[in-house]
Design a protein around this motif. Structure first.
Motif, mmCIF file in Angstrom:
data_model
loop_
_atom_site.group_PDB
_atom_site.id
_atom_site.type_symbol
_atom_site.label_atom_id
_atom_site.label_comp_id
_atom_site.label_asym_id
_atom_site.label_seq_id
_atom_site.Cartn_x
_atom_site.Cartn_y
_atom_site.Cartn_z
ATOM 1 N N ASP A 199 -25.938 -25.166 64.664
ATOM 2 C CA ASP A 199 -26.841 -26.151 64.070
ATOM 3 C C ASP A 199 -28.093 -25.462 63.541
ATOM 4 O O ASP A 199 -28.911 -24.970 64.309
ATOM 5 C CB ASP A 199 -27.218 -27.208 65.127
ATOM 6 C CG ASP A 199 -28.105 -28.311 64.557
ATOM 7 O OD1 ASP A 199 -28.592 -28.157 63.414
ATOM 8 O OD2 ASP A 199 -28.303 -29.318 65.258
ATOM 9 N N GLY A 200 -28.208 -25.412 62.234
ATOM 10 C CA GLY A 200 -29.352 -24.751 61.614
ATOM 11 C C GLY A 200 -29.076 -23.300 61.289
ATOM 12 O O GLY A 200 -29.175 -22.883 60.137
ATOM 13 N N HIS A 249 -32.464 -24.251 58.982
ATOM 14 C CA HIS A 249 -33.516 -23.997 59.976
ATOM 15 C C HIS A 249 -32.975 -23.114 61.101
ATOM 16 O O HIS A 249 -31.764 -23.048 61.314
ATOM 17 C CB HIS A 249 -34.021 -25.317 60.566
ATOM 18 C CG HIS A 249 -32.959 -26.127 61.264
ATOM 19 N ND1 HIS A 249 -32.758 -26.088 62.623
ATOM 20 C CD2 HIS A 249 -32.018 -26.991 60.792
ATOM 21 C CE1 HIS A 249 -31.761 -26.899 62.946
ATOM 22 N NE2 HIS A 249 -31.283 -27.457 61.859
ATOM 23 N N GLU A 308 -37.284 -28.131 62.581
ATOM 24 C CA GLU A 308 -36.437 -29.214 62.061
ATOM 25 C C GLU A 308 -36.084 -30.203 63.163
ATOM 26 O O GLU A 308 -36.041 -31.407 62.949
ATOM 27 C CB GLU A 308 -35.161 -28.619 61.443
ATOM 28 C CG GLU A 308 -34.359 -29.612 60.612
ATOM 29 C CD GLU A 308 -33.350 -30.421 61.412
ATOM 30 O OE1 GLU A 308 -32.835 -31.414 60.855
ATOM 31 O OE2 GLU A 308 -33.068 -30.102 62.582
ATOM 32 N N GLU A 309 -35.816 -29.670 64.347
ATOM 33 C CA GLU A 309 -35.386 -30.538 65.452
ATOM 34 C C GLU A 309 -36.568 -31.339 66.023
ATOM 35 O O GLU A 309 -37.716 -30.972 65.810
ATOM 36 C CB GLU A 309 -34.765 -29.671 66.570
ATOM 37 C CG GLU A 309 -33.572 -28.822 66.138
ATOM 38 C CD GLU A 309 -32.308 -29.637 65.858
ATOM 39 O OE1 GLU A 309 -32.349 -30.879 65.969
ATOM 40 O OE2 GLU A 309 -31.287 -29.018 65.516
ATOM 41 N N HIS A 346 -24.469 -27.209 56.578
ATOM 42 C CA HIS A 346 -24.745 -27.615 57.965
ATOM 43 C C HIS A 346 -23.423 -27.981 58.621
ATOM 44 O O HIS A 346 -22.454 -28.319 57.938
ATOM 45 C CB HIS A 346 -25.686 -28.836 57.973
ATOM 46 C CG HIS A 346 -26.498 -28.958 59.227
ATOM 47 N ND1 HIS A 346 -25.998 -29.500 60.384
ATOM 48 C CD2 HIS A 346 -27.771 -28.592 59.501
ATOM 49 C CE1 HIS A 346 -26.950 -29.463 61.311
ATOM 50 N NE2 HIS A 346 -28.033 -28.909 60.808
ATOM 51 N N HIS A 348 -31.469 -34.511 57.751
ATOM 52 C CA HIS A 348 -31.646 -33.067 57.598
ATOM 53 C C HIS A 348 -32.805 -32.800 56.648
ATOM 54 O O HIS A 348 -33.288 -33.710 55.980
ATOM 55 C CB HIS A 348 -30.363 -32.437 57.033
ATOM 56 C CG HIS A 348 -29.179 -32.592 57.939
ATOM 57 N ND1 HIS A 348 -29.021 -31.851 59.084
ATOM 58 C CD2 HIS A 348 -28.115 -33.422 57.881
ATOM 59 C CE1 HIS A 348 -27.907 -32.200 59.688
ATOM 60 N NE2 HIS A 348 -27.330 -33.162 58.986
HETATM 61 ZN ZN LIG Z 1 -29.782 -28.973 62.022
#
Ligand SMILES: [Zn+2]
Length: 414
Positions: free
Chosen positions: A92-93, A81, A126-127, A192, A360
């Motif tokens: 992150d992502g 993401h 996603e978050e 990830h 995830h």
């Molecule tokens: Zn993530």
């Protein structure tokens, strides 16, 4: 052994980190924000430059397909993401999404023709977000969120998700089309960052992920009695906050005594009336327990509740609870995990096999496709903050495992 071009990936990570860069040094790029819109446009353009067939589905997930030779049905999907938490980090992502792009770029440049179609995906939202729907894109894609739920979803200001989707080329009226799209997704592999310290403390750079933790969340309300902090003598009080303090310590003790990877947290309290000179009469908080074994989680939650009942009785407060979430632990696909493990051995990258302690998109994708994940060491275990970091050397090792793993999956999965 095939390898990506690391400098290109590092430059990509740097370039994407400019979208939503905030004054606190982090990246603020929630889904549907102007920064998200800009990064999506860039990402789509770059996929087009690679010659991929682009699809934006109803929930605004971005898909790009590299056609294979047609020998095998279905596609292998890689990606993650591009949205971030407020003041988050650049890995992150973005790492999982950009490494997927680099892998496809490498496969094209080296004229490797796969038996399967290879797809890249960037999942929407996603978050955690203001719509209260984290892992929105993958959950909706696999059919876990109904069209009805998505139609009524609104943020705290009453702005409808259906309207937000229009700003990023999604369309609530096309949600039903995702059912047919699901059929062709045969395998899903997501890279990830680890977001923890298990790799670092074991001196390893890479983990193959064989499952994801379950998450239990319960909203707890504790009612005591608000009263004057000066005139109410200590024996005459029923203080909701001191009861909660003892309840939280019980969570820490009970989860700490568990010898598995189970964890329990209370991260947010709402105290009423929250005034200096009034004994707290009411406290709301959320208990969260995560673990890889449902039975263990159930037993720990039972143990916490019986301890809480004893505390409530002794302190004269009332406890009520509302279950918010009960996501079962997810097992990832043994065959894909094993192919990735063998690939790591073949390219001589030492690894650990671990469950993920965070949820995830792969947790949802595992319902419709053979799924697994690869983790890269997080320096000092930091994530969701500007200090979030993974070294280029570690990213290179994980990318080599992933690229060669994807080629092996293409060969070995029919
Ligand atoms: Zn993530």
């Amino acid at each position: 052994m095939v390898q990506i071009q690391l400098p290109r990936l590092v430059e990509d990570l740097q370039n994407y980190a400019a979208y939503g860069r905030d004054e606190r040094g982090g990246i603020t790029r929630p889904s549907f924000s102007p920064e998200d819109l800009e990064v999506r446009i860039r990402f789509i353009e770059e996929l087009q430059e690679l010659g991929l067939d682009i699809t934006i589905d109803g929930i605004a997930n971005i898909w790009g397909k590299l056609k294979g030779n047609g020998k095998k049905k279905g596609s292998i999907v890689i990606g993650s993401h591009l949205d971030t938490v407020p003041n988050g980090g650049k890995y992150d992502g973005a790492l999982g999404t950009l490494v997927a792009k680099e892998i496809i770029r490498t496969i094209i440049e080296k004229n490797i023709i796969l038996d399967h179609d290879l797809e890249i995906v960037s999942f929407t939202a996603e978050e955690s977000n203001d719509f209260g729907l984290s892992t929105l894109g993958s959950r909706a894609f696999v059919g876990k969120l109904s069209e009805e739920e998505l139609r009524i979803a609104a943020d705290s200001k009453g702005f409808l998700l259906s309207e937000a989707l229009q700003t990023v080329d999604g369309d609530i009226d096309r949600i039903h089309e995702m059912a047919a799209m699901r059929e062709e997704k045969k395998v899903f592999v997501e890279m990830h960052i680890e977001q923890g310290k298990r790799l670092e403390s074991n001196g390893k750079s890479v983990a193959i992920i064989n499952g994801l933790v379950g998450v239990y969340r319960s909203k707890v309300t504790v009612i005591g009695e608000a009263n004057h902090s000066g005139t109410t003598m200590m024996p005459h009080r029923s203080d909701a906050l001191t009861a909660v303090a003892e309840m939280i310590l019980a969570v820490e003790q009970i989860c700490g005594e568990d010898k598995t990877d189970l964890v329990g947290t209370v991260g947010k309290l709402d105290v009423e009336p929250n005034a200096v000179n009034i004994i707290p009469g009411k406290v709301d908080f959320v208990l969260e327990v995560r673990g890889e074994c449902q039975d263990r989680m159930d037993r720990v939650v039972d143990e916490i509740n019986s301890k809480w009942n004893e505390i409530a009785k002794r302190r004269g407060v009332q406890i009520s609870q509302l279950l918010l979430q009960q996501q079962q632990p997810t097992k990832l696909d043994e065959e894909i995990v094993s192919i990735l493990q063998k690939s790591a051995d073949q390219v001589s990258v030492p690894y650990m096999t671990l469950p993920s302690m965070a949820v995830h998109d792969a947790a949802h994708m595992s319902l419709i496709s053979k799924s697994a994940m690869i983790f890269v060491k997080s320096i000092a275990g930091k994530s969701h903050c500007p200090e979030e970091h993974s070294t280029s050397e570690d990213i290179k090792l994980a990318s080599t495992v992933m690229l060669n793993g994807i080629l092996a999956i293409d060969q070995q999965i029919d």
